[in-house]
Design an enzyme around this catalytic site. Structure first.
Site, mmCIF file in Angstrom:
data_model
loop_
_atom_site.group_PDB
_atom_site.id
_atom_site.type_symbol
_atom_site.label_atom_id
_atom_site.label_comp_id
_atom_site.label_asym_id
_atom_site.label_seq_id
_atom_site.Cartn_x
_atom_site.Cartn_y
_atom_site.Cartn_z
ATOM 1 N N CYS A 1 1.900 15.811 -24.327
ATOM 2 C CA CYS A 1 1.040 17.045 -24.595
ATOM 3 C C CYS A 1 1.421 18.325 -23.905
ATOM 4 O O CYS A 1 0.625 19.257 -24.225
ATOM 5 C CB CYS A 1 -0.424 16.435 -24.459
ATOM 6 N N GLN B 1 0.683 -1.185 0.029
ATOM 7 C CA GLN B 1 -0.026 -0.050 -0.075
ATOM 8 C C GLN B 1 1.062 1.054 0.073
ATOM 9 O O GLN B 1 0.450 2.226 -0.001
ATOM 10 C CB GLN B 1 -0.995 -0.141 1.300
ATOM 11 N N HIS C 1 -1.638 1.399 -4.082
ATOM 12 C CA HIS C 1 -2.114 2.687 -4.130
ATOM 13 C C HIS C 1 -1.152 3.835 -4.880
ATOM 14 O O HIS C 1 -1.054 4.802 -4.567
ATOM 15 C CB HIS C 1 -2.089 3.011 -2.522
ATOM 16 N N THR D 1 0.756 -3.471 8.632
ATOM 17 C CA THR D 1 -0.370 -2.752 8.176
ATOM 18 C C THR D 1 -1.561 -3.077 9.220
ATOM 19 O O THR D 1 -1.789 -3.975 9.612
ATOM 20 C CB THR D 1 -1.112 -3.151 6.810
ATOM 21 N N PRO E 1 3.968 -4.486 15.499
ATOM 22 C CA PRO E 1 3.977 -4.563 17.038
ATOM 23 C C PRO E 1 2.775 -4.210 17.777
ATOM 24 O O PRO E 1 2.775 -4.244 18.968
ATOM 25 C CB PRO E 1 5.141 -3.255 17.157
ATOM 26 N N ASN E 2 1.678 -3.943 16.871
ATOM 27 C CA ASN E 2 0.624 -3.672 17.749
ATOM 28 C C ASN E 2 -0.551 -4.582 17.178
ATOM 29 O O ASN E 2 -0.377 -5.035 15.993
ATOM 30 C CB ASN E 2 0.137 -2.089 17.178
ATOM 31 N N CYS F 1 3.478 17.356 -18.676
ATOM 32 C CA CYS F 1 3.623 15.989 -19.558
ATOM 33 C C CYS F 1 4.423 16.091 -20.802
ATOM 34 O O CYS F 1 4.519 17.139 -21.173
ATOM 35 C CB CYS F 1 2.071 15.965 -19.826
ATOM 36 N N ILE G 1 3.511 3.875 -1.180
ATOM 37 C CA ILE G 1 4.116 4.805 -2.473
ATOM 38 C C ILE G 1 5.442 5.266 -2.461
ATOM 39 O O ILE G 1 5.892 5.895 -3.229
ATOM 40 C CB ILE G 1 2.984 6.012 -2.531
ATOM 41 N N ASP G 2 6.216 4.471 -1.721
ATOM 42 C CA ASP G 2 7.664 5.277 -1.492
ATOM 43 C C ASP G 2 8.714 4.562 -2.387
ATOM 44 O O ASP G 2 9.779 5.064 -2.137
ATOM 45 C CB ASP G 2 7.988 4.957 0.245
HETATM 46 P P1 OAD Z 1 -1.837 2.497 8.918
HETATM 47 O O1 OAD Z 1 -1.108 3.851 9.544
HETATM 48 O O2 OAD Z 1 -3.289 2.268 9.101
HETATM 49 O O3 OAD Z 1 -1.123 1.281 9.851
HETATM 50 C C1 OAD Z 1 0.220 1.186 10.274
HETATM 51 C C2 OAD Z 1 0.238 -0.293 11.038
HETATM 52 O O4 OAD Z 1 1.891 -0.344 11.287
HETATM 53 C C3 OAD Z 1 -0.263 -0.191 12.251
HETATM 54 O O5 OAD Z 1 -0.806 -1.402 12.145
HETATM 55 C C4 OAD Z 1 1.160 -0.176 13.252
HETATM 56 O O6 OAD Z 1 0.743 -0.924 14.302
HETATM 57 C C5 OAD Z 1 2.051 -0.743 12.363
HETATM 58 N N1 OAD Z 1 3.518 -0.552 12.409
HETATM 59 C C6 OAD Z 1 3.971 0.773 13.225
HETATM 60 N N2 OAD Z 1 5.216 0.854 13.130
HETATM 61 C C7 OAD Z 1 5.607 -0.381 12.685
HETATM 62 C C8 OAD Z 1 6.867 -0.995 12.409
HETATM 63 N N3 OAD Z 1 7.946 -0.495 12.979
HETATM 64 N N4 OAD Z 1 6.838 -2.336 11.939
HETATM 65 C C9 OAD Z 1 5.837 -2.840 11.628
HETATM 66 N N5 OAD Z 1 4.364 -2.521 11.816
HETATM 67 C C10 OAD Z 1 4.739 -1.122 12.314
HETATM 68 O O7 OAD Z 1 -1.218 2.202 7.616
HETATM 69 P P2 OAD Z 1 -1.597 1.167 6.589
HETATM 70 O O8 OAD Z 1 -2.136 -0.332 7.159
HETATM 71 O O9 OAD Z 1 -0.507 1.046 5.602
HETATM 72 O O10 OAD Z 1 -4.145 4.847 1.985
HETATM 73 O O11 OAD Z 1 -2.813 1.966 5.872
HETATM 74 C C11 OAD Z 1 -3.231 1.832 4.823
HETATM 75 C C12 OAD Z 1 -3.706 3.117 3.971
HETATM 76 O O12 OAD Z 1 -4.190 3.828 4.852
HETATM 77 C C13 OAD Z 1 -2.588 3.926 3.351
HETATM 78 O O13 OAD Z 1 -2.210 3.338 2.032
HETATM 79 C C14 OAD Z 1 -3.239 5.158 2.988
HETATM 80 C C15 OAD Z 1 -3.832 5.278 4.286
HETATM 81 O O14 OAD Z 1 -4.833 6.059 4.458
HETATM 82 C C16 OAD Z 1 -4.298 6.042 1.181
HETATM 83 O O15 OAD Z 1 -4.096 7.074 1.440
HETATM 84 C C17 OAD Z 1 -5.413 5.555 0.015
#
Ligand code: OAD
Length: 274
Positions: free
Chosen positions: A176, A107, A125, A212, A238-239, A173, A109-110
């Protein structure tokens, strides 16, 4: 089970796998210095998603108050400029190299999975460093630092910005000449490559869900799809997160430490068998 036992179990499962898929979120890049969205101090505590995460909201905010989001944008550019792949990204590359991992669905974009060396990376994403034309089909992948330094240079040329100045920060672009935007998925927009991601999840033997929260769909379906189709699910976070109920193994550590330890044990198991 203790953390050591969870790590050993994850390694035993992965050592037997040949078609693993990793489904990754913001947490895997946290140790690269990129903030997550929903953790304390995360992106959504600092900017209002209704003002910054939908294209209509973003355009309305930039038109109403063009300066409002600039400090946040500048900080984001600097964060992305400094970031490097961390041990978790490199561990996934090693799993691919060993013939265990086939696909990373991210997910994020980095661009860090590709920079670490994984070759089949599905960016559901989008990518912050691919620009796409708002008028024609043109798009282009830029190098992360090249694009950032171009935009930062243009930002440092002025003290205050109008809405059109901000639009002009983006490269034009090359097909164009129209304006472009980063090819990222904002809320309400079509997520990319979902059929291929779901196919990978249904066919995999192991699903690694790393960093995630599992609250953003459709990406959050992937571990559930994999489990339904018979895969083992390893969760690294971790959570607490949404995948607890489908996890065969849960490693409650940061991604860098967890993945480094898991891959080290996988190597030992594989070498012992040779
Ligand atoms: P979240 O910010 O919702 O969740 C991040 C997760 O990473 C959490 O469950 C944390 O516990 C965990 N976390 C934090 N530090 C960590 C570490 N060092 N190692 C492992 N896990 C760790 O992010 P995503 O689940 O990626 O979408 O959220 C998905 C989407 O929410 C993103 O792509 C973005 C956002 O809205 C869009 O913008 C469309």
């Amino acid at each position: 089970m203790s953390i050591d036992q969870e790590i050993e179990k994850a390694a035993q499962i992965l050592a037997k796998a040949s078609n693993a898929v990793a489904s990754c979120g913001a947490g895997i890049s946290a140790e690269s210095g990129i903030p997550t969205f929903r953790d304390p101090g995360g992106v959504w505590e600092r900017v209002d998603p209704s003002e910054a995460a939908t294209s209509e909201g973003l355009i309305a905010t930039l038109k109403r108050d063009p300066q409002k989001l600039l400090p946040f944008f500048m900080e984001l550019l600097e964060t992305f400029e400094r970031a490097e792949p961390n041990p978790a990204h490199y561990a996934l590359k090693e799993l691919e190299h060993m013939g265990i991992l086939k696909t990373v669905v991210t997910q994020n974009i980095d661009n860090l999975h590709l920079e670490a060396g994984n070759t089949d990376v599905i960016e559901v994403h989008g990518s912050g460093f691919r620009m796409r034309c708002l008028s024609c089909e043109w798009s282009k992948n830029y190098s992360r630092r090249e694009l950032i330094s171009r935009i930062k240079q243009k930002m440092s040329d002025a003290d205050s910005f109008t809405f059109s100045d901000i639009v002009e920060l983006m490269p034009k672009c090359e097909g164009c000449g129209a304006v472009t935007r980063p090819d990222v998925v904002m809320f309400g927009e079509q997520v990319k490559d979902i059929p291929r991601s779901f196919e990978a999840a249904r066919k995999c033997d192991v699903m690694l869900a790393i960093g995630t929260s599992g609250v953003v769909y459709p990406a959050a379906y992937l571990p559930f799809q994999a489990k339904d189709a018979g895969a083992r699910v390893i969760v690294v976070n971790p959570n607490e997160n949404a995948f607890q109920s489908v996890s065969d193994v849960y490693v409650p550590l940061k991604a860098g430490e967890a993945m480094e330890r898991i891959v080290k044990e996988v190597k030992e198991i594989v070498l012992d068998k040779k």
